[in-house]
Scaffold this motif. Structure first.
Motif, PDB file in Angstrom:
ATOM      1  N   ASP A 152       2.441   1.298   1.382  1.00 26.46           N
ATOM      2  CA  ASP A 152       3.165   2.576   0.806  1.00 26.46           C
ATOM      3  C   ASP A 152       4.357   2.882   1.985  1.00 26.46           C
ATOM      4  N   GLU A 153       5.378   2.880   1.384  1.00 26.01           N
ATOM      5  CA  GLU A 153       6.545   3.153   2.579  1.00 26.01           C
ATOM      6  C   GLU A 153       6.474   4.381   3.501  1.00 26.01           C
ATOM      7  N   ILE A 154       5.804   5.442   2.898  1.00 29.82           N
ATOM      8  CA  ILE A 154       5.445   6.618   3.662  1.00 29.82           C
ATOM      9  C   ILE A 154       4.237   6.545   4.484  1.00 29.82           C
ATOM     10  N   ALA A 155       3.097   6.252   3.554  1.00 34.91           N
ATOM     11  CA  ALA A 155       1.843   6.054   4.279  1.00 34.91           C
ATOM     12  C   ALA A 155       1.442   4.903   5.260  1.00 34.91           C
ATOM     13  N   GLY A 156       2.148   3.930   4.792  1.00 30.37           N
ATOM     14  CA  GLY A 156       2.123   2.644   5.438  1.00 30.37           C
ATOM     15  C   GLY A 156       1.038   1.767   5.083  1.00 30.37           C
ATOM     16  N   ARG A 157       0.355   0.941   5.591  1.00 31.92           N
ATOM     17  CA  ARG A 157      -0.575  -0.209   5.209  1.00 31.92           C
ATOM     18  C   ARG A 157      -1.897   0.608   5.016  1.00 31.92           C
ATOM     19  N   ALA A 213      -4.228  -8.821  -8.003  1.00 29.94           N
ATOM     20  CA  ALA A 213      -5.006  -9.894  -7.249  1.00 29.94           C
ATOM     21  C   ALA A 213      -5.736 -10.781  -8.312  1.00 29.94           C
ATOM     22  N   LEU A 214      -6.409  -9.878  -9.360  1.00 31.09           N
ATOM     23  CA  LEU A 214      -7.108 -10.701 -10.326  1.00 31.09           C
ATOM     24  C   LEU A 214      -6.259 -11.444 -11.300  1.00 31.09           C
ATOM     25  N   LEU A 215      -5.249 -10.798 -11.519  1.00 33.78           N
ATOM     26  CA  LEU A 215      -4.278 -11.302 -12.784  1.00 33.78           C
ATOM     27  C   LEU A 215      -2.955 -12.207 -12.024  1.00 33.78           C
ATOM     28  N   ASP A 216      -2.986 -12.479 -10.720  1.00 35.55           N
ATOM     29  CA  ASP A 216      -2.055 -13.167 -10.175  1.00 35.55           C
ATOM     30  C   ASP A 216      -0.693 -12.613 -10.380  1.00 35.55           C
ATOM     31  N   LEU A 217      -0.395 -11.248 -10.246  1.00 30.30           N
ATOM     32  CA  LEU A 217       0.905 -10.691 -10.287  1.00 30.30           C
ATOM     33  C   LEU A 217       1.618 -10.466  -9.014  1.00 30.30           C
ATOM     34  N   PRO A 218       2.884 -10.370  -9.095  1.00 30.00           N
ATOM     35  CA  PRO A 218       3.208  -9.918  -7.782  1.00 30.00           C
ATOM     36  C   PRO A 218       3.002  -8.657  -7.295  1.00 30.00           C
ATOM     37  N   VAL A 219       3.127  -8.533  -5.936  1.00 29.95           N
ATOM     38  CA  VAL A 219       2.769  -7.098  -5.309  1.00 29.95           C
ATOM     39  C   VAL A 219       3.740  -6.538  -4.737  1.00 29.95           C
ATOM     40  N   PRO A 220       4.110  -5.144  -5.482  1.00 30.65           N
ATOM     41  CA  PRO A 220       5.115  -4.521  -5.064  1.00 30.65           C
ATOM     42  C   PRO A 220       4.940  -3.794  -3.723  1.00 30.65           C
ATOM     43  N   THR A 221       5.842  -2.887  -3.419  1.00 32.09           N
ATOM     44  CA  THR A 221       5.585  -1.957  -2.452  1.00 32.09           C
ATOM     45  C   THR A 221       5.562  -0.575  -2.915  1.00 32.09           C
TER      46      THR A 221
END
Ligand code: GLU
Length: 281
Positions: A152-157, A213-221
């Motif tokens: 998350d851009e505010i909360a971090g990893r 992860a289960l559906l092999d989708l791209p991971v946004p921020t």
């Protein structure tokens, strides 16, 4: 290309809190030379009201916000959600459940972000799938994917901890989708690279990360922004009397001036931005 979205549900008129969310999504995209999508989350047939959609478009235009491309309607995408559901069934991470809300409330021993956590009653018993909902076996799914993180851009990893929700419904009894499944699939299909939304949906991102992860989708921020709250700290809601954007528009108020005020942090009396938002799990 960088892309954000605003994804309102047409089950009630937009109010100032929605305007703030739309501005965050729009302005972040524009500041980064990206694009901004408008998605209407209208799969809930019982609660969605088609006449509100036209109002939403007028409200956003009145605020001076332009979206890129045609508005996207979740109700047009049910076959795609159903197909993803079949894929998850084939992976053996979904199970049918016919528990009623009352049964769950009576048997639950834990509370999660959305209320009582499903106690797993149907996980290991035979349930006729006809007319049943399908739940994600969250523990089994996490065992398949291994540990996951999201940013998350505010909360971090963050480590993904979807277990806080228990086994969520991914395919409803009445619908081959649910909010979690539809929103996750759509953000991927729409090329959304930065999911901006209110901090009330911060925990939902744990589930969405697992589904990616289960559906092999791209991971946004993600960027979960503070909410506009009333003096008691509760988020604005029409039922507590916040005027709708449509009411203000019809009363001849200047939408662009309202947008400017929100951008500058000038809110109506008694309304402020929530604090300490990322203490949530
Ligand atoms: N449709 C949701 C709402 O109106 C927003 C979903 C999202 O931004 O992921 O609250």
């Amino acid at each position: 290309m960088m892309r954000t979205r605003f994804a309102p549900s047409p089950n009630g008129p937009l109010h100032l809190g929605h305007a703030y969310a739309a501005l965050v999504a729009h302005d972040t995209a524009r500041a980064r030379g990206g694009s901004f999508a408008l998605r209407i989350e209208d799969i809930d047939g019982e609660r969605s009201r088609a006449e509100l959609v036209e109002e939403f478009l007028l409200d956003l235009q009145w605020l001076g916000l332009e979206w890129d491309g045609a508005p996207i309607f979740q109700s047009h995408r049910l076959p795609g959600y159903a197909a993803a559901g079949e894929r998850l069934k084939a992976m053996d991470v979904l199970y049918p459940c016919n528990c009623t809300r009352a049964e769950i409330a009576a048997a639950a021993t834990k509370f999660g972000p959305d209320g009582p956590v499903y106690p797993g009653t149907c996980r290991n018993r035979h349930v006729d799938p006809t007319g049943a909902a399908w739940r994600l076996d969250t523990g089994r799914a996490m065992a398949l994917t291994g540990p996951l993180e999201w940013v998350d851009e505010i909360a971090g990893r963050r480590d993904a901890t979807p277990m806080i929700f228990g086994d969520v419904v991914l395919l409803r009894k009445d619908l081959p989708a649910s909010y979690h499944l539809a929103a996750t699939l759509d953000d991927a299909a729409d090329g959304v690279t930065l999911v901006t939304r209110g901090m009330d949906l911060f925990p939902a991102s744990h589930i969405h990360r697992l589904l990616q992860a289960l559906l092999d989708l791209p991971v946004p921020t993600w960027l979960h922004h503070p909410l506009l709250v009333e003096p008691d700290g509760r988020k604005l809601a029409k039922r507590r009397g916040s005027p709708s954007l449509g009411d203000c528009r019809r009363a001849g108020e200047d939408g662009r001036a309202i947008a400017t005020a929100l951008r500058e942090g000038r809110f109506p009396a008694g309304i402020s931005l929530s604090q300490g938002i990322h203490q949530t799990p």
